[in-house]
Design a protein around this motif. Structure first.
Motif, mmCIF file in Angstrom:
data_model
loop_
_atom_site.group_PDB
_atom_site.id
_atom_site.type_symbol
_atom_site.label_atom_id
_atom_site.label_comp_id
_atom_site.label_asym_id
_atom_site.label_seq_id
_atom_site.Cartn_x
_atom_site.Cartn_y
_atom_site.Cartn_z
ATOM 1 N N ILE A 114 4.269 12.129 1.681
ATOM 2 C CA ILE A 114 5.715 12.228 1.917
ATOM 3 C C ILE A 114 6.437 11.730 0.665
ATOM 4 O O ILE A 114 6.234 10.591 0.242
ATOM 5 C CB ILE A 114 6.125 11.386 3.151
ATOM 6 C CG1 ILE A 114 5.423 11.930 4.392
ATOM 7 C CG2 ILE A 114 7.637 11.392 3.330
ATOM 8 C CD1 ILE A 114 5.469 11.011 5.586
ATOM 9 N N LEU A 115 7.264 12.611 0.110
ATOM 10 C CA LEU A 115 7.995 12.250 -1.102
ATOM 11 C C LEU A 115 9.456 11.957 -0.763
ATOM 12 O O LEU A 115 10.009 12.522 0.182
ATOM 13 C CB LEU A 115 7.929 13.390 -2.119
ATOM 14 C CG LEU A 115 6.531 13.808 -2.601
ATOM 15 C CD1 LEU A 115 6.651 14.975 -3.584
ATOM 16 C CD2 LEU A 115 5.795 12.647 -3.249
ATOM 17 N N PHE A 170 -6.848 11.075 -2.390
ATOM 18 C CA PHE A 170 -7.173 9.810 -1.705
ATOM 19 C C PHE A 170 -6.325 9.620 -0.441
ATOM 20 O O PHE A 170 -6.158 8.512 0.043
ATOM 21 C CB PHE A 170 -6.973 8.635 -2.671
ATOM 22 C CG PHE A 170 -7.892 8.744 -3.858
ATOM 23 C CD1 PHE A 170 -9.210 8.305 -3.780
ATOM 24 C CD2 PHE A 170 -7.476 9.358 -5.024
ATOM 25 C CE1 PHE A 170 -10.071 8.467 -4.856
ATOM 26 C CE2 PHE A 170 -8.331 9.522 -6.096
ATOM 27 C CZ PHE A 170 -9.637 9.080 -6.007
ATOM 28 N N GLU A 171 -5.786 10.715 0.045
ATOM 29 C CA GLU A 171 -4.953 10.694 1.254
ATOM 30 C C GLU A 171 -3.798 9.693 1.138
ATOM 31 O O GLU A 171 -3.418 9.041 2.127
ATOM 32 C CB GLU A 171 -5.791 10.375 2.505
ATOM 33 C CG GLU A 171 -6.821 11.441 2.875
ATOM 34 C CD GLU A 171 -8.200 11.175 2.266
ATOM 35 O OE1 GLU A 171 -8.560 10.005 2.083
ATOM 36 O OE2 GLU A 171 -8.899 12.155 1.936
ATOM 37 N N ALA A 172 -3.272 9.523 -0.063
ATOM 38 C CA ALA A 172 -2.124 8.618 -0.241
ATOM 39 C C ALA A 172 -0.932 9.188 0.515
ATOM 40 O O ALA A 172 -0.654 10.380 0.435
ATOM 41 C CB ALA A 172 -1.795 8.467 -1.721
ATOM 42 N N GLU A 173 -0.221 8.321 1.242
ATOM 43 C CA GLU A 173 0.899 8.801 2.052
ATOM 44 C C GLU A 173 2.211 8.816 1.280
ATOM 45 O O GLU A 173 3.179 9.441 1.682
ATOM 46 C CB GLU A 173 1.053 7.910 3.289
ATOM 47 C CG GLU A 173 -0.102 8.085 4.268
ATOM 48 C CD GLU A 173 -0.036 7.086 5.402
ATOM 49 O OE1 GLU A 173 0.917 6.279 5.449
ATOM 50 O OE2 GLU A 173 -0.953 7.112 6.235
ATOM 51 N N VAL A 175 7.110 8.803 -14.559
ATOM 52 C CA VAL A 175 7.926 9.010 -13.351
ATOM 53 C C VAL A 175 8.305 7.689 -12.690
ATOM 54 O O VAL A 175 9.195 7.638 -11.849
ATOM 55 C CB VAL A 175 7.228 9.931 -12.323
ATOM 56 C CG1 VAL A 175 7.030 11.321 -12.877
ATOM 57 C CG2 VAL A 175 5.922 9.351 -11.851
ATOM 58 N N GLY A 176 7.601 6.607 -13.071
ATOM 59 C CA GLY A 176 7.935 5.287 -12.498
ATOM 60 C C GLY A 176 7.268 5.007 -11.170
ATOM 61 O O GLY A 176 7.592 4.022 -10.510
ATOM 62 N N TYR A 177 6.334 5.858 -10.773
ATOM 63 C CA TYR A 177 5.656 5.694 -9.487
ATOM 64 C C TYR A 177 4.157 5.917 -9.629
ATOM 65 O O TYR A 177 3.720 6.649 -10.522
ATOM 66 C CB TYR A 177 6.168 6.714 -8.459
ATOM 67 C CG TYR A 177 7.626 6.580 -8.119
ATOM 68 C CD1 TYR A 177 8.060 5.661 -7.159
ATOM 69 C CD2 TYR A 177 8.570 7.395 -8.736
ATOM 70 C CE1 TYR A 177 9.404 5.553 -6.843
ATOM 71 C CE2 TYR A 177 9.919 7.286 -8.427
ATOM 72 C CZ TYR A 177 10.326 6.366 -7.473
ATOM 73 O OH TYR A 177 11.663 6.262 -7.168
ATOM 74 N N VAL A 178 3.399 5.314 -8.704
ATOM 75 C CA VAL A 178 1.962 5.601 -8.604
ATOM 76 C C VAL A 178 1.618 5.851 -7.131
ATOM 77 O O VAL A 178 2.293 5.327 -6.236
ATOM 78 C CB VAL A 178 1.102 4.427 -9.132
ATOM 79 C CG1 VAL A 178 1.083 4.399 -10.651
ATOM 80 C CG2 VAL A 178 1.558 3.092 -8.582
ATOM 81 N N PRO A 179 0.587 6.651 -6.874
ATOM 82 C CA PRO A 179 0.206 6.904 -5.476
ATOM 83 C C PRO A 179 -0.305 5.617 -4.811
ATOM 84 O O PRO A 179 -1.013 4.831 -5.438
ATOM 85 C CB PRO A 179 -0.924 7.938 -5.580
ATOM 86 C CG PRO A 179 -0.898 8.458 -6.970
ATOM 87 C CD PRO A 179 -0.275 7.404 -7.816
ATOM 88 N N TYR A 180 0.070 5.459 -3.558
ATOM 89 C CA TYR A 180 -0.266 4.244 -2.811
ATOM 90 C C TYR A 180 -1.590 4.447 -2.087
ATOM 91 O O TYR A 180 -1.653 5.085 -1.038
ATOM 92 C CB TYR A 180 0.860 3.961 -1.819
ATOM 93 C CG TYR A 180 0.701 2.681 -1.041
ATOM 94 C CD1 TYR A 180 0.828 1.446 -1.665
ATOM 95 C CD2 TYR A 180 0.458 2.705 0.336
ATOM 96 C CE1 TYR A 180 0.701 0.265 -0.941
ATOM 97 C CE2 TYR A 180 0.331 1.527 1.062
ATOM 98 C CZ TYR A 180 0.449 0.312 0.418
ATOM 99 O OH TYR A 180 0.323 -0.849 1.133
#
Lengths: 148, 424
Positions: B2-3, B33-36, B177-182
């Motif tokens: 979800i973005l 890795f099924e990051a949400e 982008v300032g983000y990484v997958p959780y």
């Protein structure tokens, strides 16, 4: 012949001869010398990998539990793909690790004209069954067919 | 995954095609890795693993150029792994020729790219960026987009920051982008230990050997180490941090460890203790015999296993200030004991430029120089990454260097004897 069902990480279909690492595959150690010095066969340079050391990797179906080692692994795999010196496909018994996933995704998004299907979660039975020289076919739905 | 609306817009191309590809890379990476979700990076600085201008890595520099041309580089400055070349380090005429004309032909070009992309300064080249002297030291709980394996495992384990074992290139993409997958080591669940490692040695285990044994056993899992506080104490002082730096690098290179907990010592183990261990965790007991077994199984890659060493490298990962001082004392004392004035094998101690700067301000610097030991900011791994070094008998106490090159591993004590007394 035996069929295995895993999870598609990057899609594609291919047929190739298997090379098998029963232990963690160290991407940097395996590829660095071959890429650096233009080894056309891209022979595995990882002295710690008794299964693959000295064996050609280019256009092979690389079967492995997961990758290990330096975190340059993903960019090394990306470079191998960009230079068209990559395995035909990568087949993971375990869940893909972060380095291999990065390499596969970087190649998929940033390299044009490349198809290197990557399937993971194929299970221990897969890695115990597959042997060097067996014929591997990846079908469109990600099914991996292994023939003697 | 979800973005947020902002992230989705980037993915849809509202900030240009290159930015969309960067976002797509992170989303696909997270999906594996099924990051949400994606979470914000909170560290002040980033750290990049790619420091070398290797001709063969041209695809990487082409990609960096796309980022520069699209003007999407982030404002987050970064340090980067060590430079591959230093004229202070002994090299033959042929080696120098190969380094300059065949291997590192892109070094100057790439360093210019790094400056444009946001390199902190021209001395920010080290794998041990978390040293106080360097200043890229994340806070506990900071979310990072780092990739250097030895720095990631240190940041997670010793500093309590949160970072996955990202690959090179992914490090800068997260920062853009300032983000990484959780997922993974960013989550509480992913930081739980699935192995309990019990240390039952009769003396303080060699950091690089212990890390190697654990790395090869647990691979990418999280180990909870019991019994090491007996040897390291319960405070993260300079000596303990130096030990954990070398230990961690070996777990990460001989296996794929991104986080370890040391009972009564590392921050999360101090806070939560055995609650960090998952039910059904596997057990690995390490005693003197197990460490001997691991060491005995290292392959010797020298053409002549009985060759006299021609070079000794210490500092992969880069040495700490505390380590440089301790080794100065040790080398001096051992030379005196063995009746020698200078080291008998050309020996290079590597450290961050800013650590060397601090060291050079101490009285230890002149003393070390008098022993004949050379200091350098080089990356020993990059130095040895060529066929000319394959036949060169190099010794080291770094298990990372041993893993990726033909360098032969010896314990710290064995190295000290070799360089001050002679023999292998």
């Amino acid at each position: 012949m035996k069929k295995f069902k895993g999870r598609i990480v990057t899609p594609g279909t291919v047929s190739a001869e298997a090379v098998v690492s029963t232990e963690g595959f160290n991407t940097l150690a395996s590829f660095q010398m071959a890429l650096q010095f233009g080894d056309k066969q891209v022979k595995c340079g990882d002295q710690n990998n008794a299964d693959l050391y000295g064996k050609p990797l280019i256009n092979k179906a690389l079967c492995l539990p997961q990758t290990i080692g330096s975190t340059t692994g993903g960019l090394v795999l990306y470079c191998a793909c960009a230079m068209k010196k990559n395995p035909a496909c990568m087949l993971f018994a375990n869940h893909i690790d972060s380095l291999a996933a990065a390499g596969a995704v970087l190649a998929d998004v940033w390299v044009e004209d490349i198809t290197m299907p990557v399937i993971d979660c194929l299970g221990d039975e897969f890695i115990n069954y597959v042997k060097d020289g067996m014929k591997i076919t990846i079908e469109e739905d990600g099914t991996v067919v292994v023939e003697d | 995954m979800i973005l947020t609306a902002e992230q989705q817009a980037i993915l849809n191309g509202e900030k240009g095609e290159t930015m969309a590809k960067v976002m797509k890379t992170l989303v696909m990476y997270g999906d594996a890795f099924e990051a949400e979700k994606l979470v914000p990076i909170t560290s002040k600085y980033n750290h990049l693993v790619t420091s070398f201008g290797l001709k063969v890595m041209s695809p990487v520099y082409d990609l960096m150029q796309q980022i520069l041309d699209a003007d999407v580089a982030s404002g987050q400055k970064f340090s980067v792994d060590p430079r591959p070349l230093d004229s202070n380090v002994p090299a033959s005429f042929l080696q120098k020729f190969v380094f300059k004309n065949f291997m590192y032909t892109k070094q100057d070009f790439y360093e210019k790219q790094l400056h444009k992309l946001g390199l902190i300064d021209e001395n920010a080249f080290t794998c041990a960026c978390y040293m106080d002297e360097v200043g890229n030291k994340p806070k506990k709980g900071d979310v990072l987009s780092w990739a250097e394996s030895s720095a990631v495992v240190y940041a997670n384990s010793v500093l309590g920051a949160r970072c996955n074992r990202n690959s090179g290139i992914l490090d800068i993409m997260g920062s853009i982008v300032g983000y990484v997958p959780y997922f993974g080591l960013l989550t509480d669940e992913g930081r739980k230990a699935t192995w309990v490692v019990k240390i039952e040695t009769t003396k303080k285990p060699e950091a690089q050997l212990l890390g190697s044994a654990i790395g090869m056993k647990v691979m990418e899992d999280v180990p909870y180490v019991v019994g090491l506080d007996k040897w390291l104490g319960t405070e993260l002082n300079d000596a303990a941090c130096t030990y954990l730096k070398d230990f961690g690098a070996a777990t990460a290179s001989n296996g794929a460890v991104g986080l370890y907990h040391i009972e009564n010592l590392t921050p999360e183990a101090k806070e939560s203790g055995k609650d960090l261990i998952v039910e059904g965790a596997k057990e690995y007991i390490i005693d003197d015999a197990e460490l001997e077994r691991v060491k005995a199984n290292y392959p010797v890659m020298w053409k002549n296993p009985d060759a006299k060493p021609k070079l000794c490298f210490m500092g992969c990962p880069h040495m700490s200030l505390e380590q440089l001082k301790t080794w100065t004392d040790k080398v001096e004392a051992a030379l005196k004991e063995n009746g020698n004035k200078k080291v008998l094998i050309p020996t290079v101690f590597t450290a961050a430029p800013k650590v060397l700067e601090a060291f050079n301000k101490t009285e230890y610097a002149a003393r070390l120089k008098a022993t004949g030991v050379i200091t350098s900011y080089i990356c020993p791994l990059m130095y040895m990454n060529n066929p000319l070094c394959k036949t060169m008998p190099v010794i080291t106490s770094s298990n990372k260097l041993r893993t990726y090159t033909s360098a032969r591993y010896y314990t710290d004590d064995e190295i000290l004897t070799a360089i001050t007394k002679g023999g292998k």
